[in-house]
Design a protein around this motif. Structure first.
Motif, PDB file in Angstrom:
ATOM      1  N   ASP A   1       0.797  -1.136  -0.002  1.00  0.00           N
ATOM      2  CA  ASP A   1       0.074   0.163   0.097  1.00  0.00           C
ATOM      3  C   ASP A   1       0.856   1.339  -0.052  1.00  0.00           C
ATOM      4  O   ASP A   1       0.270   2.332  -0.501  1.00  0.00           O
ATOM      5  N   PHE A   2       2.001   1.077   0.453  1.00  0.00           N
ATOM      6  CA  PHE A   2       2.951   2.493   0.777  1.00  0.00           C
ATOM      7  C   PHE A   2       3.759   2.733  -0.527  1.00  0.00           C
ATOM      8  O   PHE A   2       3.974   1.957  -1.505  1.00  0.00           O
ATOM      9  N   GLY A   3       3.838   4.177  -0.515  1.00  0.00           N
ATOM     10  CA  GLY A   3       4.593   4.707  -1.756  1.00  0.00           C
ATOM     11  C   GLY A   3       6.139   4.419  -1.701  1.00  0.00           C
ATOM     12  O   GLY A   3       6.566   3.763  -0.690  1.00  0.00           O
ATOM     13  N   THR A   4       6.864   4.789  -2.747  1.00  0.00           N
ATOM     14  CA  THR A   4       8.392   4.750  -2.496  1.00  0.00           C
ATOM     15  C   THR A   4       8.994   6.336  -2.678  1.00  0.00           C
ATOM     16  O   THR A   4       8.540   7.002  -3.220  1.00  0.00           O
ATOM     17  N   ASP A   5      10.188   6.289  -2.218  1.00  0.00           N
ATOM     18  CA  ASP A   5      11.072   7.236  -2.233  1.00  0.00           C
ATOM     19  C   ASP A   5      11.903   7.109  -3.657  1.00  0.00           C
ATOM     20  O   ASP A   5      11.974   5.956  -4.248  1.00  0.00           O
ATOM     21  N   ARG A   6      12.543   8.252  -3.860  1.00  0.00           N
ATOM     22  CA  ARG A   6      13.554   8.310  -5.110  1.00  0.00           C
ATOM     23  C   ARG A   6      14.311   6.798  -5.208  1.00  0.00           C
ATOM     24  O   ARG A   6      14.725   6.396  -6.301  1.00  0.00           O
TER      25      ARG A   6
ATOM     26  N   CYS B   1       0.744   6.823   0.080  1.00  0.00           N
ATOM     27  CA  CYS B   1       0.278   5.511  -0.629  1.00  0.00           C
ATOM     28  C   CYS B   1       0.896   5.468  -2.019  1.00  0.00           C
ATOM     29  O   CYS B   1       1.299   6.364  -2.540  1.00  0.00           O
ATOM     30  N   HIS B   2       0.768   4.192  -2.374  1.00  0.00           N
ATOM     31  CA  HIS B   2       1.342   3.835  -3.998  1.00  0.00           C
ATOM     32  C   HIS B   2       0.623   4.583  -5.051  1.00  0.00           C
ATOM     33  O   HIS B   2       1.205   4.810  -5.949  1.00  0.00           O
ATOM     34  N   HIS B   3      -0.478   5.027  -4.818  1.00  0.00           N
ATOM     35  CA  HIS B   3      -1.333   5.863  -5.705  1.00  0.00           C
ATOM     36  C   HIS B   3      -1.023   7.193  -5.666  1.00  0.00           C
ATOM     37  O   HIS B   3      -1.163   7.647  -6.853  1.00  0.00           O
ATOM     38  N   CYS B   4      -0.478   7.818  -4.805  1.00  0.00           N
ATOM     39  CA  CYS B   4       0.072   9.301  -4.727  1.00  0.00           C
ATOM     40  C   CYS B   4       1.292   9.397  -4.843  1.00  0.00           C
ATOM     41  O   CYS B   4       1.737  10.534  -5.432  1.00  0.00           O
TER      42      CYS B   4
ATOM     43  N   GLU C   1       5.221   7.796  -5.757  1.00  0.00           N
ATOM     44  CA  GLU C   1       5.957   6.782  -6.594  1.00  0.00           C
ATOM     45  C   GLU C   1       7.316   7.298  -6.836  1.00  0.00           C
ATOM     46  O   GLU C   1       7.467   8.601  -7.449  1.00  0.00           O
ATOM     47  N   GLU C   2       8.446   6.682  -6.513  1.00  0.00           N
ATOM     48  CA  GLU C   2       9.950   7.182  -6.704  1.00  0.00           C
ATOM     49  C   GLU C   2      10.190   8.646  -6.150  1.00  0.00           C
ATOM     50  O   GLU C   2      10.654   9.496  -7.028  1.00  0.00           O
ATOM     51  N   GLY C   3       9.566   8.949  -5.043  1.00  0.00           N
ATOM     52  CA  GLY C   3       9.942  10.057  -4.547  1.00  0.00           C
ATOM     53  C   GLY C   3       9.197  11.424  -5.079  1.00  0.00           C
ATOM     54  O   GLY C   3       9.312  12.555  -4.919  1.00  0.00           O
ATOM     55  N   GLU C   4       7.981  11.109  -5.912  1.00  0.00           N
ATOM     56  CA  GLU C   4       7.189  12.197  -6.408  1.00  0.00           C
ATOM     57  C   GLU C   4       5.826  11.975  -6.414  1.00  0.00           C
ATOM     58  O   GLU C   4       5.352  10.795  -6.353  1.00  0.00           O
ATOM     59  N   PHE C   5       5.054  12.854  -6.166  1.00  0.00           N
ATOM     60  CA  PHE C   5       3.559  12.620  -6.325  1.00  0.00           C
ATOM     61  C   PHE C   5       3.160  12.237  -7.595  1.00  0.00           C
ATOM     62  O   PHE C   5       3.548  12.901  -8.544  1.00  0.00           O
ATOM     63  N   THR C   6       2.021  11.504  -7.710  1.00  0.00           N
ATOM     64  CA  THR C   6       1.663  11.006  -9.000  1.00  0.00           C
ATOM     65  C   THR C   6       0.774  12.003  -9.469  1.00  0.00           C
ATOM     66  O   THR C   6       0.770  12.085 -10.945  1.00  0.00           O
ATOM     67  N   ASP C   7       0.202  13.057  -8.882  1.00  0.00           N
ATOM     68  CA  ASP C   7      -0.502  13.952  -9.285  1.00  0.00           C
ATOM     69  C   ASP C   7      -0.059  15.497  -9.052  1.00  0.00           C
ATOM     70  O   ASP C   7      -0.838  16.200  -8.788  1.00  0.00           O
TER      71      ASP C   7
END
Length: 97
Positions: free
Chosen positions: A21-26, A35-38, A40-46
């Motif tokens: 469920d968690f997002g990822t840093d760079r 979360c992984h929806h918001c 990814e790789e240290g940046e907001f997806t939106d």
């Protein structure tokens, strides 16, 4: 950070219970705030979305999942403005992050 804040995405309010469920840093490490929806790789997806746009998006998603529009609207308006990503954006239309 309060325990309740650790369990929800600080951008969209989604409960995060599993590691997936968690997002990822760079660097690929787990980010426990978003979360992984918001995030990814240290940046907001939106990136660049306003709080109002994020609330509208959350309401649409909740409706697709079977929640009434009234309930989804109340939940979004009561939750999102209090989350870390949006707290400082009350004075500006778009988030700088």
């Amino acid at each position: 950070m309060k325990t309740s804040e650790k369990n929800i995405c600080q951008s969209c309010g989604m409960p995060m219970k599993n590691m997936t469920d968690f997002g990822t840093d760079r660097d690929g490490s787990i980010n426990t705030e978003y979360c992984h929806h918001c995030y990814e790789e240290g940046e907001f997806t939106d990136k660049g979305i306003s709080l109002e746009e994020k609330m509208a998006r959350n309401i649409r998603i909740a409706e697709k999942l079977g929640m009434s529009k009234a309930t989804a609207s109340k939940l979004a308006r009561n939750t999102l403005p209090k989350l870390r990503r949006w707290r400082k954006s009350h004075k500006t239309k778009h988030v700088e992050e």
